[in-house]
Scaffold this active site. Structure first.
Site, PDB file in Angstrom:
ATOM      1  N   ARG A   1       0.834  -1.200   0.000  1.00 33.03           N
ATOM      2  CA  ARG A   1       0.000   0.000   0.000  1.00 33.03           C
ATOM      3  C   ARG A   1       0.865   1.244   0.000  1.00 33.03           C
ATOM      4  O   ARG A   1       1.783   1.360   0.798  1.00 33.03           O
ATOM      5  CB  ARG A   1      -0.836   0.054   1.283  1.00 33.03           C
TER       6      ARG A   1
ATOM      7  N   THR B   1      -1.530   7.498  -0.655  1.00 33.16           N
ATOM      8  CA  THR B   1      -2.774   7.358  -1.429  1.00 33.16           C
ATOM      9  C   THR B   1      -3.598   6.165  -0.955  1.00 33.16           C
ATOM     10  O   THR B   1      -4.774   6.040  -1.285  1.00 33.16           O
ATOM     11  CB  THR B   1      -2.454   7.133  -2.913  1.00 33.16           C
TER      12      THR B   1
ATOM     13  N   ASP C   1       0.419  -2.735  12.095  1.00 33.58           N
ATOM     14  CA  ASP C   1       0.898  -3.150  10.770  1.00 33.58           C
ATOM     15  C   ASP C   1       1.288  -4.631  10.831  1.00 33.58           C
ATOM     16  O   ASP C   1       2.273  -5.006  11.475  1.00 33.58           O
ATOM     17  CB  ASP C   1       2.105  -2.282  10.369  1.00 33.58           C
TER      18      ASP C   1
ATOM     19  N   ASP D   1       4.906  -5.604   9.700  1.00 36.95           N
ATOM     20  CA  ASP D   1       5.935  -5.182  10.661  1.00 36.95           C
ATOM     21  C   ASP D   1       5.897  -6.042  11.914  1.00 36.95           C
ATOM     22  O   ASP D   1       6.938  -6.415  12.457  1.00 36.95           O
ATOM     23  CB  ASP D   1       5.725  -3.712  11.051  1.00 36.95           C
TER      24      ASP D   1
HETATM   25  C1  PRP Z   1      -1.051  -4.599   4.450  1.00 34.36           C
HETATM   26  C2  PRP Z   1      -1.838  -5.887   4.497  1.00 34.36           C
HETATM   27  C3  PRP Z   1      -2.615  -5.839   3.215  1.00 34.36           C
HETATM   28  C4  PRP Z   1      -2.908  -4.366   3.066  1.00 34.36           C
HETATM   29  C5  PRP Z   1      -4.336  -4.116   3.476  1.00 34.36           C
HETATM   30  O1  PRP Z   1       0.047  -4.725   3.639  1.00 34.36           O
HETATM   31  O2  PRP Z   1      -1.044  -7.021   4.641  1.00 34.36           O
HETATM   32  O3  PRP Z   1      -1.920  -6.340   2.099  1.00 34.36           O
HETATM   33  O4  PRP Z   1      -2.013  -3.675   3.941  1.00 34.36           O
HETATM   34  O5  PRP Z   1      -4.694  -2.809   3.248  1.00 34.36           O
HETATM   35  P1  PRP Z   1      -5.819  -2.410   2.186  1.00 34.36           P
HETATM   36  O6  PRP Z   1      -6.981  -3.320   2.409  1.00 34.36           O
HETATM   37  O7  PRP Z   1      -6.128  -0.978   2.541  1.00 34.36           O
HETATM   38  O8  PRP Z   1      -5.226  -2.538   0.812  1.00 34.36           O
HETATM   39  P2  PRP Z   1       1.127  -3.559   3.462  1.00 34.36           P
HETATM   40  O9  PRP Z   1       0.784  -2.713   2.290  1.00 34.36           O
HETATM   41  O10 PRP Z   1       1.294  -2.846   4.769  1.00 34.36           O
HETATM   42  O11 PRP Z   1       2.430  -4.337   3.062  1.00 34.36           O
HETATM   43  P3  PRP Z   1       3.328  -5.359   3.886  1.00 34.36           P
HETATM   44  O12 PRP Z   1       2.562  -6.651   3.976  1.00 34.36           O
HETATM   45  O13 PRP Z   1       4.536  -5.469   3.034  1.00 34.36           O
HETATM   46  O14 PRP Z   1       3.617  -4.774   5.236  1.00 34.36           O
HETATM   47  N1  URA Z   2      -2.501  -2.999   6.911  1.00 37.64           N
HETATM   48  C1  URA Z   2      -2.088  -3.398   8.128  1.00 37.64           C
HETATM   49  O1  URA Z   2      -1.086  -4.120   8.258  1.00 37.64           O
HETATM   50  N2  URA Z   2      -2.798  -2.997   9.193  1.00 37.64           N
HETATM   51  C2  URA Z   2      -3.892  -2.227   9.109  1.00 37.64           C
HETATM   52  O2  URA Z   2      -4.512  -1.903  10.129  1.00 37.64           O
HETATM   53  C3  URA Z   2      -4.289  -1.816   7.827  1.00 37.64           C
HETATM   54  C4  URA Z   2      -3.588  -2.232   6.731  1.00 37.64           C
END
Ligand code: PRP
Ligand code: URA
Length: 212
Positions: free
Chosen positions: A107, A111, A203, A206
């Protein structure tokens, strides 16, 4: 159990409630976090497989021949990188012969739109039962983008599985992909203005990998 959304199967189980609490707790360290994600994933996999059709075949016991069963369709797990990786081992323990594809989406923090960086899925995914895996369904942007990719590759039997979902994300998937059933462990209240789920668990990537 189907919750207040027609496309959402909420796994209402004491062990899941206990482990979601472990995940929510901000003092839970990555090792314990990953173990709880794995246990919940075990239960999600069992629940998802409940409705899978089986085929019969003959099996020889040490004493005689009897009827055996196997899951009819090949199963392909598709974790969304990176946080989805934490759920894979729990699913594979229950469905050990599943193949695993990967979709890399991140994400954009400003945005909130998903940005793609990697795709690799097995051949013949179009005839498989595909379980898309991502712990968080927030705005629904990432899940929706991943589903678009899989549908373009001809996937028809598709399930989305998450740990925590926001109503905003569930509604978005229902609107854009009403044919996709969601299995999840919790439905939370809302998103904050940064797109994080409240109360949520922070997150997920993380917390899984200790990159806070
Ligand atoms: C997180 C999560 C999803 C996304 C959800 O990933 O694992 O993929 O956010 O958010 P959305 O429904 O608003 O799209 P992130 O983009 O943080 O990446 P990561 O898994 O690499 O930490
Ligand atoms: N992605 C995450 O990892 N946590 C949230 O709460 C939303 C999006």
């Amino acid at each position: 159990m189907t919750a207040q959304f027609e496309n959402f199967n909420l796994i209402d189980h004491p062990l899941v409630k206990r482990d979601i609490t472990v995940l929510r707790n901000s003092s839970t360290q990555p090792e314990i976090f990953r173990a709880a994600v794995k246990r919940i994933s075990n239960i999600l996999a069992v629940e998802i497989c409940k409705d899978m059709p089986v085929s019969e075949f003959k099996v020889d016991t040490p004493l005689e021949t009897t009827t055996g069963y196997k899951i009819q369709h090949e199963v392909v797990l598709v974790p969304v990188l990176r946080a989805g990786l934490g759920m894979v081992s729990g699913f594979l323990e229950i469905i050990p012969d599943a193949k695993v594809g990967h979709i890399g989406l991140q994400r954009d923090e400003t945005t909130l739109q998903p940005v793609e960086y990697y795709y690799k899925t097995p051949k013949n995914i179009d005839v498989a039962k595909v379980i898309l895996i991502d712990p968080m369904l927030a705005t629904g942007g990432s899940a929706s983008e991943a589903i678009n990719y899989l549908k373009k590759r001809g996937v028809k039997k598709l399930i989305f599985s998450c740990l925590v979902a926001a109503p905003e994300g569930i509604k978005k998937l229902l609107e854009l992909h009403p044919d996709v059933k969601i299995y999840g462990a919790a439905i939370d209240r809302e998103l904050n203005n940064k797109g994080y789920i409240l109360p949520g668990l922070g997150d997920a990537g993380d917390r899984t990998f200790g990159t806070l």
